[in-house]
Design an enzyme around this catalytic site. Sequence first.
Site, mmCIF file in Angstrom:
data_model
loop_
_atom_site.group_PDB
_atom_site.id
_atom_site.type_symbol
_atom_site.label_atom_id
_atom_site.label_comp_id
_atom_site.label_asym_id
_atom_site.label_seq_id
_atom_site.Cartn_x
_atom_site.Cartn_y
_atom_site.Cartn_z
ATOM 1 N N HIS A 7 60.043 9.762 73.513
ATOM 2 C CA HIS A 7 59.064 9.057 74.351
ATOM 3 C C HIS A 7 57.724 9.794 74.329
ATOM 4 O O HIS A 7 56.663 9.181 74.171
ATOM 5 C CB HIS A 7 59.528 9.004 75.818
ATOM 6 C CG HIS A 7 60.775 8.235 76.065
ATOM 7 N ND1 HIS A 7 61.822 8.773 76.784
ATOM 8 C CD2 HIS A 7 61.146 6.980 75.737
ATOM 9 C CE1 HIS A 7 62.783 7.870 76.885
ATOM 10 N NE2 HIS A 7 62.401 6.777 76.240
ATOM 11 N N LYS A 61 71.550 -0.476 87.972
ATOM 12 C CA LYS A 61 71.739 0.636 87.047
ATOM 13 C C LYS A 61 71.919 1.936 87.828
ATOM 14 O O LYS A 61 71.270 2.166 88.836
ATOM 15 C CB LYS A 61 70.505 0.729 86.135
ATOM 16 C CG LYS A 61 70.755 1.406 84.827
ATOM 17 C CD LYS A 61 69.572 1.202 83.895
ATOM 18 C CE LYS A 61 69.809 1.925 82.590
ATOM 19 N NZ LYS A 61 68.672 1.848 81.692
ATOM 20 N N SER A 103 67.712 8.776 75.831
ATOM 21 C CA SER A 103 67.948 9.276 77.190
ATOM 22 C C SER A 103 69.436 9.406 77.475
ATOM 23 O O SER A 103 69.869 10.351 78.139
ATOM 24 C CB SER A 103 67.285 8.358 78.214
ATOM 25 O OG SER A 103 65.887 8.446 78.116
ATOM 26 N N ARG A 108 63.616 3.097 66.920
ATOM 27 C CA ARG A 108 64.340 4.209 66.303
ATOM 28 C C ARG A 108 65.148 3.770 65.102
ATOM 29 O O ARG A 108 65.383 4.549 64.184
ATOM 30 C CB ARG A 108 65.306 4.852 67.312
ATOM 31 C CG ARG A 108 64.631 5.570 68.445
ATOM 32 C CD ARG A 108 65.627 6.038 69.447
ATOM 33 N NE ARG A 108 66.290 4.867 70.022
ATOM 34 C CZ ARG A 108 67.123 4.887 71.027
ATOM 35 N NH1 ARG A 108 67.465 6.020 71.579
ATOM 36 N NH2 ARG A 108 67.657 3.785 71.495
#
Length: 152
Positions: free
Chosen positions: A17, A41, A127, A90
């Site tokens: 990031h 979440k 993450s 990615r």
Amino acid sequence: MRKAIFPGSFDPITLGHYDLIKRSIPLFDEIVVAIGINAEKKYMFSLEERKQFIEASFADEPTVSVVTYEGLTIDLCKKLKANFILRGLRNPADFEFEKAIAHTNRKLSKIETVFLLTASKTSYISSSIVRDVIRNGGEYELLVPDAVRVKK
């Protein structure tokens, strides 16, 4: 003015990031890192911790700011008068997922999505991998900006 929103949960911000934001600074007049709030979440870090990590990481970058939001990213873009959504890619799976979101956002608004490829040296970092390394007592510091420090 070229203003971009970089949305995500940033739980926590990673070197991937960080690199993406640094590389996008010359492309935009302003970058707003937008931490999305999803009540369903389960996060490792509180919203305030995530915000502090990002603010500390970019304390010397006046064109980078941090906000939190709920709802659609395009609604935040309209509210903040941002013309772009910034996203990192990615791998091919990221592209397919992000492409569908970008098409939907363009259908619902005039906001363009700008994709940047992650640097090869950080493309493996996510993450969720960082959280797993932290949970298991590994050297997570190799994967995150200096501002991200947790008690082991």
